[in-house]
Design a protein around this motif. Structure first.
Motif, PDB file in Angstrom:
ATOM      1  N   THR A  45       0.795  -1.234   0.000  1.00  0.00           N
ATOM      2  CA  THR A  45       0.000   0.000   0.000  1.00  0.00           C
ATOM      3  C   THR A  45       0.825   1.282   0.000  1.00  0.00           C
ATOM      4  O   THR A  45       0.426   2.265  -0.626  1.00  0.00           O
ATOM      5  N   ALA A  46       1.939   1.310   0.687  1.00  0.00           N
ATOM      6  CA  ALA A  46       2.676   2.562   0.882  1.00  0.00           C
ATOM      7  C   ALA A  46       3.440   2.980  -0.371  1.00  0.00           C
ATOM      8  O   ALA A  46       4.074   2.155  -1.042  1.00  0.00           O
ATOM      9  N   ALA A  47       3.394   4.275  -0.679  1.00  0.00           N
ATOM     10  CA  ALA A  47       4.157   4.822  -1.796  1.00  0.00           C
ATOM     11  C   ALA A  47       5.645   4.803  -1.467  1.00  0.00           C
ATOM     12  O   ALA A  47       6.046   4.856  -0.304  1.00  0.00           O
ATOM     13  N   LEU A 115       1.704   1.658 -10.119  1.00  0.00           N
ATOM     14  CA  LEU A 115       2.164   0.287  -9.917  1.00  0.00           C
ATOM     15  C   LEU A 115       0.977  -0.664  -9.880  1.00  0.00           C
ATOM     16  O   LEU A 115       0.076  -0.514  -9.048  1.00  0.00           O
ATOM     17  N   ILE A 116       0.962  -1.623 -10.805  1.00  0.00           N
ATOM     18  CA  ILE A 116       0.086  -2.785 -10.725  1.00  0.00           C
ATOM     19  C   ILE A 116       0.990  -4.005 -10.899  1.00  0.00           C
ATOM     20  O   ILE A 116       2.153  -3.880 -11.293  1.00  0.00           O
ATOM     21  N   ASN A 117       0.473  -5.170 -10.599  1.00  0.00           N
ATOM     22  CA  ASN A 117       1.328  -6.354 -10.504  1.00  0.00           C
ATOM     23  C   ASN A 117       2.137  -6.633 -11.766  1.00  0.00           C
ATOM     24  O   ASN A 117       3.303  -7.027 -11.692  1.00  0.00           O
ATOM     25  N   ALA A 177       3.635  -8.585  -2.037  1.00  0.00           N
ATOM     26  CA  ALA A 177       2.686  -7.481  -2.163  1.00  0.00           C
ATOM     27  C   ALA A 177       1.847  -7.626  -3.424  1.00  0.00           C
ATOM     28  O   ALA A 177       2.375  -7.875  -4.510  1.00  0.00           O
ATOM     29  N   ASN A 178       0.548  -7.478  -3.256  1.00  0.00           N
ATOM     30  CA  ASN A 178      -0.372  -7.407  -4.386  1.00  0.00           C
ATOM     31  C   ASN A 178      -0.750  -5.935  -4.534  1.00  0.00           C
ATOM     32  O   ASN A 178      -1.515  -5.398  -3.733  1.00  0.00           O
ATOM     33  N   GLY A 182      -3.973  -4.342  -2.494  1.00  0.00           N
ATOM     34  CA  GLY A 182      -3.470  -3.694  -1.288  1.00  0.00           C
ATOM     35  C   GLY A 182      -3.186  -4.679  -0.168  1.00  0.00           C
ATOM     36  O   GLY A 182      -3.048  -4.286   0.993  1.00  0.00           O
ATOM     37  N   LYS A 183      -3.066  -5.971  -0.502  1.00  0.00           N
ATOM     38  CA  LYS A 183      -2.789  -7.004   0.495  1.00  0.00           C
ATOM     39  C   LYS A 183      -1.577  -7.820   0.050  1.00  0.00           C
ATOM     40  O   LYS A 183      -0.941  -7.511  -0.953  1.00  0.00           O
TER      41      LYS A 183
END
Length: 254
Positions: A45-47, A115-117, A177-178, A182-183
């Motif tokens: 979650t964190a930038a 960012l996405i997977n 990280a996903n 966000g999990k």
């Protein structure tokens, strides 16, 4: 949506056509360092702020310079990216002497925005430097670097205590990280080493290699020999960093 946002940020920036390298005169860009030379590892979650430093030179001196981070074959076909956090997107360049400037830019990479997977892995740095006499250098990739999904690894060894020569069952889970949910999601099909460190020593030795199942879970058995710590160890992949689980102490009785 996250990728679209990143792409819009790139296309909205007024930069020279970036399909190929272009140079006029003797302008040079060198010593490009991203994130202190380390992979950029981002949690769920964190930038993450990323600093890029580089050197720009020209016999007339440097007027301005700019770098862009992107994922894709080139900056025009990027599926995600980041423009520097400065007001106009250019780098902060400090004059070293009449010909050389040291430049710095800071970027933000953020889950569910740019960012996405699928964009984990190799990213590139597009760069341009303009000299005071009109010379310039534009390069589509002055540096490649890795953007990775933060990994987590657990270990649990049972029973405690255990009789010497009896079976110890060691279980755990590898997750990463996903950036979309966000999990942290289980990382399936990965080879993970089971290691043991005898109590009173400092070095872990590998006992066997186990693969994670479809949910990232691990489970295996070994015969007990002495008091010591069991842990799982993951070597990492191009888009996920290496991680060692904390050791779990099992005492052995006669």
């Amino acid at each position: 949506m996250a990728v679209a946002a990143g792409a819009l940020a790139l296309t909205a920036l007024a930069v020279p056509a970036a399909q190929a390298d272009d140079v006029s005169g003797d302008t040079k860009i060198s010593n490009v360092v991203v994130n202190g030379g380390k992979p950029v590892v981002v949690g769920a979650t964190a930038a993450k702020n990323v600093t890029v430093t580089f050197t720009a030179t020209d016999d007339s001196g440097i007027d301005w310079a700019q770098v862009i981070l992107f994922h894709g074959p080139n900056v025009d076909k990027a599926d995600s990216g980041a423009v520097a956090n400065s007001k106009d997107g250019t780098a902060k360049c400090t004059k070293v002497d009449a010909t050389t400037s040291k430049c710095t830019s800071t970027f933000t990479l953020e889950p569910r925005y740019n960012l996405i997977n699928k964009v984990a892995g190799t990213w590139k740095v597009w760069a341009v430097a303009a000299a005071k006499d009109g010379d310039y250098l534009q390069k589509d990739n002055v540096k490649s670097f890795s953007v990775q999904r933060l990994s987590k690894l657990t270990t649990s060894a049972k029973p405690k205590p255990v009789k010497k020569g009896k079976t110890v069952t060691v279980s755990g889970k590898l997750s990463r990280a996903n950036w979309e949910s966000g999990k942290y999601s289980g990382y399936s099909g990965q080879a993970v080493k089971l290691q043991f460190r005898k109590k009173g020593t400092t070095t872990y030795k590998t006992l066997k290699t186990v693969k994670t199942n479809s949910t990232g879970a691990l489970k295996t058995t070994v015969k007990s020999t002495a008091d010591g710590y069991y842990r799982f160890s993951f070597a990492g992949t191009s888009n996920t960093p290496a991680v060692n689980a904390p050791g779990d102490l099992v005492r052995v009785t006669k």
